[in-house]
Design a protein around this motif. Structure first.
Motif, PDB file in Angstrom:
ATOM      1  N   LEU A   1     -13.974 -12.057  16.862  1.00 13.73           N
ATOM      2  CA  LEU A   1     -12.701 -11.321  16.609  1.00 13.73           C
ATOM      3  C   LEU A   1     -11.684 -12.211  17.685  1.00 13.73           C
ATOM      4  CD1 LEU A   1     -13.615  -7.663  17.153  1.00 13.73           C
ATOM      5  CD2 LEU A   1     -12.448  -8.618  15.354  1.00 13.73           C
ATOM      6  N   THR A   2     -11.942 -13.256  18.290  1.00 13.92           N
ATOM      7  CA  THR A   2     -11.100 -13.952  18.906  1.00 13.92           C
ATOM      8  C   THR A   2     -10.727 -15.156  17.800  1.00 13.92           C
ATOM      9  OG1 THR A   2     -12.126 -13.751  21.169  1.00 13.92           O
ATOM     10  CG2 THR A   2     -10.730 -15.794  20.986  1.00 13.92           C
ATOM     11  N   ALA A   3     -11.605 -15.539  17.186  1.00 12.34           N
ATOM     12  CA  ALA A   3     -11.449 -16.315  15.969  1.00 12.34           C
ATOM     13  C   ALA A   3     -10.535 -15.950  14.969  1.00 12.34           C
ATOM     14  CB  ALA A   3     -12.746 -17.126  15.498  1.00 12.34           C
ATOM     15  N   ALA A   4     -10.672 -14.539  14.634  1.00 11.09           N
ATOM     16  CA  ALA A   4      -9.754 -14.034  13.598  1.00 11.09           C
ATOM     17  C   ALA A   4      -8.345 -13.826  14.196  1.00 11.09           C
ATOM     18  CB  ALA A   4     -10.323 -12.540  13.346  1.00 11.09           C
ATOM     19  N   CYS A   5      -8.312 -13.408  15.375  1.00 10.43           N
ATOM     20  CA  CYS A   5      -7.065 -13.190  15.972  1.00 10.43           C
ATOM     21  C   CYS A   5      -6.294 -14.520  16.067  1.00 10.43           C
ATOM     22  CB  CYS A   5      -6.903 -12.205  17.242  1.00 10.43           C
ATOM     23  SG  CYS A   5      -7.685 -10.454  16.847  1.00 10.43           S
TER      24      CYS A   5
ATOM     25  N   GLY B   1       2.067 -21.397  26.097  1.00 12.86           N
ATOM     26  CA  GLY B   1       2.116 -22.562  25.299  1.00 12.86           C
ATOM     27  C   GLY B   1       1.029 -23.087  24.674  1.00 12.86           C
ATOM     28  N   ALA B   2      -0.242 -22.330  24.722  1.00 11.85           N
ATOM     29  CA  ALA B   2      -1.475 -22.811  24.401  1.00 11.85           C
ATOM     30  C   ALA B   2      -1.715 -22.977  23.005  1.00 11.85           C
ATOM     31  CB  ALA B   2      -2.688 -21.945  24.839  1.00 11.85           C
ATOM     32  N   GLU B   3      -2.041 -23.868  22.474  1.00 14.15           N
ATOM     33  CA  GLU B   3      -2.511 -24.340  20.893  1.00 14.15           C
ATOM     34  C   GLU B   3      -4.048 -23.952  20.745  1.00 14.15           C
ATOM     35  OE1 GLU B   3      -0.562 -28.023  19.214  1.00 14.15           O
ATOM     36  OE2 GLU B   3      -0.055 -28.393  21.270  1.00 14.15           O
ATOM     37  N   ILE B   4      -4.685 -24.407  21.708  1.00 14.88           N
ATOM     38  CA  ILE B   4      -6.145 -24.227  21.401  1.00 14.88           C
ATOM     39  C   ILE B   4      -6.711 -22.792  22.186  1.00 14.88           C
ATOM     40  CG2 ILE B   4      -8.549 -25.038  21.698  1.00 14.88           C
ATOM     41  CD1 ILE B   4      -7.341 -27.821  21.235  1.00 14.88           C
ATOM     42  N   VAL B   5      -7.506 -22.249  21.718  1.00 10.59           N
ATOM     43  CA  VAL B   5      -8.199 -20.956  22.441  1.00 10.59           C
ATOM     44  C   VAL B   5      -9.540 -21.066  22.431  1.00 10.59           C
ATOM     45  CG1 VAL B   5      -8.384 -18.446  22.447  1.00 10.59           C
ATOM     46  CG2 VAL B   5      -6.173 -19.377  21.793  1.00 10.59           C
ATOM     47  N   PHE B   6     -10.369 -21.204  23.661  1.00  9.22           N
ATOM     48  CA  PHE B   6     -11.574 -21.232  23.781  1.00  9.22           C
ATOM     49  C   PHE B   6     -12.035 -19.985  24.290  1.00  9.22           C
ATOM     50  CE2 PHE B   6     -10.590 -25.588  25.034  1.00  9.22           C
ATOM     51  CZ  PHE B   6     -11.495 -26.219  24.204  1.00  9.22           C
TER      52      PHE B   6
ATOM     53  N   ASP C   1     -13.574 -20.533   8.630  1.00  9.79           N
ATOM     54  CA  ASP C   1     -13.675 -22.164   8.900  1.00  9.79           C
ATOM     55  C   ASP C   1     -13.378 -22.178  10.675  1.00  9.79           C
ATOM     56  OD1 ASP C   1     -13.731 -24.496   8.364  1.00  9.79           O
ATOM     57  OD2 ASP C   1     -11.685 -24.835   8.061  1.00  9.79           O
ATOM     58  N   THR C   2     -14.308 -21.684  11.301  1.00 12.09           N
ATOM     59  CA  THR C   2     -14.133 -21.687  12.548  1.00 12.09           C
ATOM     60  C   THR C   2     -14.817 -22.883  13.068  1.00 12.09           C
ATOM     61  OG1 THR C   2     -13.830 -19.268  12.677  1.00 12.09           O
ATOM     62  CG2 THR C   2     -14.341 -20.447  14.984  1.00 12.09           C
ATOM     63  N   ASP C   3     -14.378 -23.498  14.306  1.00  6.54           N
ATOM     64  CA  ASP C   3     -15.295 -24.515  15.038  1.00  6.54           C
ATOM     65  C   ASP C   3     -16.136 -23.708  16.014  1.00  6.54           C
ATOM     66  OD1 ASP C   3     -16.187 -26.613  16.719  1.00  6.54           O
ATOM     67  OD2 ASP C   3     -14.160 -27.579  16.998  1.00  6.54           O
ATOM     68  N   VAL C   4     -17.259 -23.863  15.628  1.00  3.08           N
ATOM     69  CA  VAL C   4     -18.437 -23.239  16.534  1.00  3.08           C
ATOM     70  C   VAL C   4     -19.313 -24.226  17.109  1.00  3.08           C
ATOM     71  CG1 VAL C   4     -20.104 -21.492  16.501  1.00  3.08           C
ATOM     72  CG2 VAL C   4     -18.380 -20.831  14.903  1.00  3.08           C
ATOM     73  N   ARG C   5     -19.643 -24.338  18.330  1.00  5.18           N
ATOM     74  CA  ARG C   5     -20.316 -25.010  19.087  1.00  5.18           C
ATOM     75  C   ARG C   5     -21.634 -24.179  19.645  1.00  5.18           C
ATOM     76  NH1 ARG C   5     -16.049 -30.021  20.705  1.00  5.18           N
ATOM     77  NH2 ARG C   5     -14.689 -29.255  19.117  1.00  5.18           N
ATOM     78  N   PHE C   6     -22.592 -25.058  19.774  1.00  4.61           N
ATOM     79  CA  PHE C   6     -23.933 -24.060  20.718  1.00  4.61           C
ATOM     80  C   PHE C   6     -24.130 -25.027  21.861  1.00  4.61           C
ATOM     81  CE2 PHE C   6     -24.498 -22.137  16.479  1.00  4.61           C
ATOM     82  CZ  PHE C   6     -24.233 -20.890  16.950  1.00  4.61           C
ATOM     83  N   MET C   7     -24.391 -24.208  22.987  1.00  2.00           N
ATOM     84  CA  MET C   7     -24.992 -24.888  24.078  1.00  2.00           C
ATOM     85  C   MET C   7     -26.250 -24.236  24.680  1.00  2.00           C
ATOM     86  SD  MET C   7     -21.832 -25.807  26.618  1.00  2.00           S
ATOM     87  CE  MET C   7     -22.960 -26.840  27.896  1.00  2.00           C
ATOM     88  N   ASP C   8     -27.210 -25.158  24.704  1.00  3.28           N
ATOM     89  CA  ASP C   8     -28.621 -24.714  24.934  1.00  3.28           C
ATOM     90  C   ASP C   8     -28.500 -24.364  26.656  1.00  3.28           C
ATOM     91  OD1 ASP C   8     -31.199 -23.802  25.163  1.00  3.28           O
ATOM     92  OD2 ASP C   8     -32.179 -25.686  24.578  1.00  3.28           O
TER      93      ASP C   8
ATOM     94  N   ILE D   1     -11.821 -22.422  19.416  1.00  2.00           N
ATOM     95  CA  ILE D   1     -13.067 -22.879  19.595  1.00  2.00           C
ATOM     96  C   ILE D   1     -13.836 -22.369  20.236  1.00  2.00           C
ATOM     97  CG2 ILE D   1     -14.311 -25.333  20.553  1.00  2.00           C
ATOM     98  CD1 ILE D   1     -11.521 -26.651  20.183  1.00  2.00           C
ATOM     99  N   LEU D   2     -15.215 -21.870  19.648  1.00  2.00           N
ATOM    100  CA  LEU D   2     -16.152 -20.929  20.137  1.00  2.00           C
ATOM    101  C   LEU D   2     -17.267 -21.828  20.700  1.00  2.00           C
ATOM    102  CD1 LEU D   2     -16.228 -18.440  17.517  1.00  2.00           C
ATOM    103  CD2 LEU D   2     -14.854 -18.469  19.201  1.00  2.00           C
ATOM    104  N   ILE D   3     -17.396 -21.705  21.865  1.00  2.00           N
ATOM    105  CA  ILE D   3     -18.636 -22.570  22.533  1.00  2.00           C
ATOM    106  C   ILE D   3     -19.788 -21.428  22.952  1.00  2.00           C
ATOM    107  CG2 ILE D   3     -19.426 -24.285  24.438  1.00  2.00           C
ATOM    108  CD1 ILE D   3     -16.892 -25.633  24.287  1.00  2.00           C
TER     109      ILE D   3
END
Length: 318
Positions: A81-85, A64-69, A116-123, A94-96
């Motif tokens: 490809l995760t974003a595309a699928c 039942g997930a709506e968000i995929v990380f 239009d993907t939500d992309v976030r970077f972590m250092d 959401i790509l971290i």
């Protein structure tokens, strides 16, 4: 053995992918070299991760997930490809990502922008930090979320490549060797386990593009996948055959990889990338020139895609 059909799966890839003989490369290397065109899986720019995502996103839907990380380096093919699928299935990706590599709007970053993907970077160099951030963001959203590890490399994802080996076996073709890139362990684990089940006379070789301890990582994923399938044997490190082609480091082009890119392009009109497939094919070339393959052997190169990365890194290919 539990049947693969018993696991949730969403058809995303165009299957089966074709197997073609590389006639010119075969003449150059003195053995029969074939290619499995998993760059043509039919979504995004294609690639091996789509096979994994058929099982992973089906599991996410089941829960039942709506968000995929998911996560990876800045130019991760898996993340793109995760974003595309996920977008195709009406889920929110959401790509971290690790703030490592090319973060500008080039290569896979451009493709993620177009989606239009939500992309976030972590250092950080720690995936544990990233998975903790996924939990923080997911819990704050108030929605059901699903975490896919780097590369989709877990037991559920590896089922995609167990299934791929059955697909190859069903053609009736015989291969003495199957060679694949080794970047996070899941593809190799599925291929090696699938070979034991469906192509027991075939040796699988993982061509390392990173320096992680893949004899441990790949064996563990194989064991977890075997448990999922309720197999009556436990894979061991003796089932894992590796060649280190990392060169100067992960995502850093190597002279051997660059030469392999040129060889494939000039002789077969196919385009490898400097992070994964170029280094992996360089490993196949190395083994051929060292005499591992006999003239009448059939060697299958699993072309796992990743063309987006070719346009992100400035490479002097000579």
């Amino acid at each position: 053995m539990k049947s693969l059909q018993e696991f949730p799966r969403i058809p995303l890839a165009v299957l089966p992918t074709s197997i073609q003989k590389l006639e010119n490369i075969s003449r150059l290397l003195g053995t029969n070299v074939w290619i499995k065109r998993d760059d043509l899986t039919g979504i995004g720019l294609g690639g091996n991760k789509v096979r994994k995502l058929e099982f992973l996103l089906a599991d996410a839907k089941r829960q039942g997930a709506e968000i995929v990380f998911t996560t990876g380096g800045a130019q991760s093919n898996h993340a793109m490809l995760t974003a595309a699928c996920a977008k195709k299935l009406g889920m929110t990706p959401i790509l971290i990502l690790k703030k490592r590599g090319v973060t500008e709007r080039k290569g896979n970053q451009l493709l993620e922008y177009l989606m239009d993907t939500d992309v976030r970077f972590m250092d950080t160099d720690s995936y544990d930090d990233i998975y903790a951030e996924m939990d923080r963001v997911g819990q704050a959203s108030g929605k059901k979320y699903y975490k896919i590890p780097c590369g989709g490399s877990n037991a559920i994802g590896a089922l995609g490549y167990v299934n791929c080996m059955k697909e190859i076996a069903d053609t009736g073709m015989h291969f003495d060797y199957v060679c694949c890139a080794e970047g996070s362990g899941g593809t190799h684990a599925g291929v090696a386990l699938g070979a034991k089940l469906f192509m027991p006379k075939t040796q699988v070789v993982g061509l390392m593009v990173d320096s992680d301890p893949f004899e441990i990582i790949t064996t563990r994923i194989m064991q977890e996948t075997a448990k999922l399938l309720e197999l009556d044997f436990v894979p061991t490190e003796s089932d894992v055959h590796l060649v280190n082609m990392c060169g100067p480091g992960y995502a850093i082009p190597s002279p051997e990889g660059n030469a392999a890119i040129r060889m494939m392009a000039a002789n077969e009109g196919l385009f490898l990338d400097p992070v994964y497939t170029g280094k992996a094919f360089a490993g196949l070339i190395k083994l051929a020139r060292e005499g591992k393959f006999k003239p009448d052997d059939n060697v299958l190169y699993l072309y796992s895609g990743g063309a987006g990365g070719l346009f992100a890194i400035d490479v002097d290919l000579g």
